[in-house]
Design a protein around this motif. Structure first.
Motif, PDB file in Angstrom:
ATOM      1  N   THR A 215     -77.201 -41.215  33.024  1.00 15.24           N
ATOM      2  CA  THR A 215     -75.988 -40.913  32.267  1.00 15.24           C
ATOM      3  C   THR A 215     -75.680 -39.419  32.332  1.00 15.24           C
ATOM      4  OG1 THR A 215     -76.333 -42.776  30.763  1.00 15.24           O
ATOM      5  CG2 THR A 215     -74.917 -41.000  29.983  1.00 15.24           C
ATOM      6  N   ARG A 216     -76.709 -38.587  32.142  1.00 14.90           N
ATOM      7  CA  ARG A 216     -76.507 -37.140  32.208  1.00 14.90           C
ATOM      8  C   ARG A 216     -76.057 -36.700  33.599  1.00 14.90           C
ATOM      9  NH1 ARG A 216     -80.509 -33.400  31.698  1.00 14.90           N
ATOM     10  NH2 ARG A 216     -82.207 -34.906  31.820  1.00 14.90           N
ATOM     11  N   LEU A 217     -76.630 -37.308  34.626  1.00 24.23           N
ATOM     12  CA  LEU A 217     -76.272 -36.963  35.992  1.00 24.23           C
ATOM     13  C   LEU A 217     -74.800 -37.268  36.267  1.00 24.23           C
ATOM     14  CD1 LEU A 217     -77.061 -36.110  38.897  1.00 24.23           C
ATOM     15  CD2 LEU A 217     -77.654 -38.524  39.310  1.00 24.23           C
ATOM     16  N   VAL A 218     -74.374 -38.463  35.882  1.00 16.38           N
ATOM     17  CA  VAL A 218     -72.978 -38.851  36.103  1.00 16.38           C
ATOM     18  C   VAL A 218     -72.036 -37.927  35.340  1.00 16.38           C
ATOM     19  CG1 VAL A 218     -71.280 -40.676  35.640  1.00 16.38           C
ATOM     20  CG2 VAL A 218     -73.484 -41.242  36.693  1.00 16.38           C
ATOM     21  N   GLU A 219     -72.395 -37.602  34.105  1.00 15.00           N
ATOM     22  CA  GLU A 219     -71.537 -36.704  33.312  1.00 15.00           C
ATOM     23  C   GLU A 219     -71.455 -35.316  33.955  1.00 15.00           C
ATOM     24  OE1 GLU A 219     -73.416 -37.006  29.527  1.00 15.00           O
ATOM     25  OE2 GLU A 219     -72.218 -38.750  28.896  1.00 15.00           O
ATOM     26  N   GLN A 220     -72.573 -34.822  34.480  1.00 15.30           N
ATOM     27  CA  GLN A 220     -72.558 -33.523  35.162  1.00 15.30           C
ATOM     28  C   GLN A 220     -71.673 -33.559  36.395  1.00 15.30           C
ATOM     29  OE1 GLN A 220     -76.150 -31.416  36.033  1.00 15.30           O
ATOM     30  NE2 GLN A 220     -77.159 -32.046  34.143  1.00 15.30           N
ATOM     31  N   LEU A 221     -71.811 -34.622  37.184  1.00 12.89           N
ATOM     32  CA  LEU A 221     -71.035 -34.718  38.411  1.00 12.89           C
ATOM     33  C   LEU A 221     -69.549 -34.914  38.115  1.00 12.89           C
ATOM     34  CD1 LEU A 221     -73.544 -36.863  40.480  1.00 12.89           C
ATOM     35  CD2 LEU A 221     -72.927 -34.473  40.901  1.00 12.89           C
ATOM     36  N   PHE A 222     -69.248 -35.560  37.001  1.00 11.48           N
ATOM     37  CA  PHE A 222     -67.855 -35.713  36.578  1.00 11.48           C
ATOM     38  C   PHE A 222     -67.204 -34.343  36.378  1.00 11.48           C
ATOM     39  CE2 PHE A 222     -64.952 -36.023  32.838  1.00 11.48           C
ATOM     40  CZ  PHE A 222     -63.945 -36.782  33.415  1.00 11.48           C
ATOM     41  N   HIS A 223     -67.986 -33.386  35.922  1.00 11.57           N
ATOM     42  CA  HIS A 223     -67.460 -32.038  35.658  1.00 11.57           C
ATOM     43  C   HIS A 223     -67.667 -31.079  36.833  1.00 11.57           C
ATOM     44  CE1 HIS A 223     -66.393 -32.821  31.500  1.00 11.57           C
ATOM     45  NE2 HIS A 223     -67.574 -33.386  31.308  1.00 11.57           N
ATOM     46  N   THR A 224     -68.184 -31.584  37.956  1.00 15.03           N
ATOM     47  CA  THR A 224     -68.418 -30.747  39.131  1.00 15.03           C
ATOM     48  C   THR A 224     -67.205 -30.830  40.054  1.00 15.03           C
ATOM     49  OG1 THR A 224     -70.807 -31.137  39.017  1.00 15.03           O
ATOM     50  CG2 THR A 224     -69.931 -30.301  41.097  1.00 15.03           C
ATOM     51  N   ARG A 225     -66.579 -29.687  40.327  1.00 18.01           N
ATOM     52  CA  ARG A 225     -65.350 -29.703  41.115  1.00 18.01           C
ATOM     53  C   ARG A 225     -65.273 -28.475  42.010  1.00 18.01           C
ATOM     54  NH1 ARG A 225     -62.431 -33.463  39.345  1.00 18.01           N
ATOM     55  NH2 ARG A 225     -60.490 -32.791  40.321  1.00 18.01           N
ATOM     56  N   SER A 226     -64.995 -28.706  43.276  1.00 19.82           N
ATOM     57  CA  SER A 226     -64.689 -27.639  44.217  1.00 19.82           C
ATOM     58  C   SER A 226     -63.844 -28.264  45.316  1.00 19.82           C
ATOM     59  CB  SER A 226     -65.974 -27.030  44.808  1.00 19.82           C
ATOM     60  OG  SER A 226     -66.609 -27.952  45.673  1.00 19.82           O
ATOM     61  N   GLN A 227     -63.385 -27.448  46.225  1.00 17.43           N
ATOM     62  CA  GLN A 227     -62.593 -27.973  47.331  1.00 17.43           C
ATOM     63  C   GLN A 227     -63.433 -28.897  48.206  1.00 17.43           C
ATOM     64  OE1 GLN A 227     -60.649 -24.992  49.693  1.00 17.43           O
ATOM     65  NE2 GLN A 227     -59.997 -26.426  51.264  1.00 17.43           N
ATOM     66  N   GLN A 228     -64.733 -28.610  48.294  1.00 18.60           N
ATOM     67  CA  GLN A 228     -65.609 -29.371  49.190  1.00 18.60           C
ATOM     68  C   GLN A 228     -66.254 -30.586  48.524  1.00 18.60           C
ATOM     69  OE1 GLN A 228     -66.072 -25.976  48.623  1.00 18.60           O
ATOM     70  NE2 GLN A 228     -64.886 -25.335  50.408  1.00 18.60           N
ATOM     71  N   PHE A 229     -66.324 -30.615  47.184  1.00 18.62           N
ATOM     72  CA  PHE A 229     -67.073 -31.679  46.508  1.00 18.62           C
ATOM     73  C   PHE A 229     -66.508 -31.886  45.107  1.00 18.62           C
ATOM     74  CE2 PHE A 229     -70.280 -33.238  43.637  1.00 18.62           C
ATOM     75  CZ  PHE A 229     -71.013 -34.155  44.366  1.00 18.62           C
ATOM     76  N   ALA A 230     -66.466 -33.145  44.674  1.00 20.74           N
ATOM     77  CA  ALA A 230     -66.051 -33.427  43.297  1.00 20.74           C
ATOM     78  C   ALA A 230     -66.480 -34.830  42.900  1.00 20.74           C
ATOM     79  CB  ALA A 230     -64.531 -33.285  43.139  1.00 20.74           C
ATOM     80  N   GLY A 231     -66.715 -34.987  41.605  1.00 23.15           N
ATOM     81  CA  GLY A 231     -66.867 -36.318  41.036  1.00 23.15           C
ATOM     82  C   GLY A 231     -65.476 -36.838  40.704  1.00 23.15           C
TER      83      GLY A 231
END
Length: 373
Positions: A215-231
């Motif tokens: 759950t924590r991993l998914v929530e972190q990736l949801f907030h991870t954003r860049s031109q090259q990578f995003a949830g």
């Protein structure tokens, strides 16, 4: 060849940039599988914030980074692909023409064994040790959604006609449809995880979201954003209510499908299939080359796919007692699971049993006996 091993937080900004550059050019060098977001530095670093033992091996040639291997290891030297069990692409991200000795790499990483279950194609030194190879279906949209849909109509005319008719009926019966490709509302993510947990329980599967770290991993990736990578959280709404949702990861060219679910009360409209078609349309508009549906036998994947990749599972081992012990424990479990999955006469009754158990578990009630007075 110089090999150094780092904790996630020790990876330099320059190395992260080099890693991402290898991924962004992978399709030009005949290794498109390396562009998968599960092989991105962002995924490895996120897992490292949620799990112990995450390490990243950096291989340099003439002082320049040539390859990156993210992995997890125990104190005893048992290694696993980073995120094993939830990651749908694993392997060494490397420059064109790079070759390596698998056991030399394990020795430098302090590993007796390295286990994988979604090894991407083109990993020769690791593939040589694979115990099984499996299809991983994809939806090609590089030529545009119209081309994909035309191909789908040709391959599966009844499926396409039925799905589009259900989409229209959903709109007529429930209300106006609205699709959000990149939903930023955390409440929508929570709704998806609740649906998915209920689905796992209903079908007798292990609930991944019962594990706090996932759950924590998914929530972190949801907030991870860049031109090259995003949830990316995609949601289909009907009359303002969410009816289907999906959370996945994207790089510049690949959208990795990960956690799809829908509200069961709208099941007759197949909102999950409608959602996937909307995802394909939006992904094509964003310049995505294909959606990776991931390994696994699912009817909807067979209906939506245009082709299949191949992923492998197995172990790379050194001569070491820890490696021998690990294989003894893991081989029978994997062999049994794969035998059941590959044979319909075994899989279908097992699947029915799991669903029956799930139905009992989901519908379990507690009866309180009245006290005597």
């Amino acid at each position: 060849m110089d090999i150094s091993v780092h904790r996630p937080g020790e990876l330099s900004a320059a190395d992260r940039v080099a890693w991402t550059a290898l991924q962004s050019k992978a399709h030009l060098h005949g290794t498109p599988g390396l562009a998968n977001p599960f092989l991105s530095p962002e995924f490895a670093l996120a897992v490292g914030r949620c799990r112990r033992g995450v390490r990243i091996a950096v291989v340099r040639e003439q002082g320049e980074p040539a390859a990156f291997l993210p992995f997890q290891r125990t104190a005893a030297g048992v290694g696993r692909a980073v995120g094993l069990g939830i990651s749908d692409a694993q392997g060494l991200v490397h420059r064109p023409g790079f070759t390596w000795d698998a056991r030399e790499l394990l020795r430098a990483c302090g590993l007796a064994v390295w286990e994988f279950d979604h090894l991407v194609e083109g990993q020769g030194p690791f593939e040589a040790e694979a115990s099984g190879r499996f299809p991983s279906p994809v939806m090609d949209v590089e030529q545009g959604y119209a081309v994909y849909l035309a191909g789908l109509r040709e391959r599966s005319p009844k499926f396409t006609r039925t799905t589009l008719a259900k989409e229209r009926r959903l709109a007529r019966t429930v209300g106006e449809l609205r699709y959000v490709h990149d939903e930023r509302d955390p409440a929508a993510l929570r709704t998806l995880m609740d649906w998915k947990s209920a689905q796992y329980r209903r079908t007798g599967r292990s609930d991944r979201f019962a594990h706090e770290w996932i759950t924590r991993l998914v929530e972190q990736l949801f907030h991870t954003r860049s031109q090259q990578f995003a949830g990316i959280l995609s949601v289909l709404y009907a009359d303002g209510r969410p009816v289907a949702a999906h959370f996945g990861l994207r790089t510049e060219r690949v959208l990795a499908c990960w956690f799809p679910a829908y509200d069961p009360q709208y099941a007759k409209y197949s909102p999950g299939l409608v959602l996937h078609l909307r995802m394909a349309e939006a992904a094509a508009a964003d310049g995505i080359a294909y959606l990776d549906l991931g390994r696994g036998q699912k009817e909807y994947k067979d209906s939506l796919k245009t082709r299949e990749l191949t992923v492998s599972e197995g172990w790379v081992t050194r001569r070491h007692p820890v490696a021998a012990g690990h294989r003894v424990r893991r081989v029978p479990v994997r062999a049994l699971r794969n035998a059941v999955m590959a044979r319909p006469e075994l899989f279908e009754p097992a699947d029915r049993l799991l669903k029956k158990v799930g139905k009992i578990r989901s519908g379990r009630t507690v009866t309180v006996k009245p006290t005597k007075t």
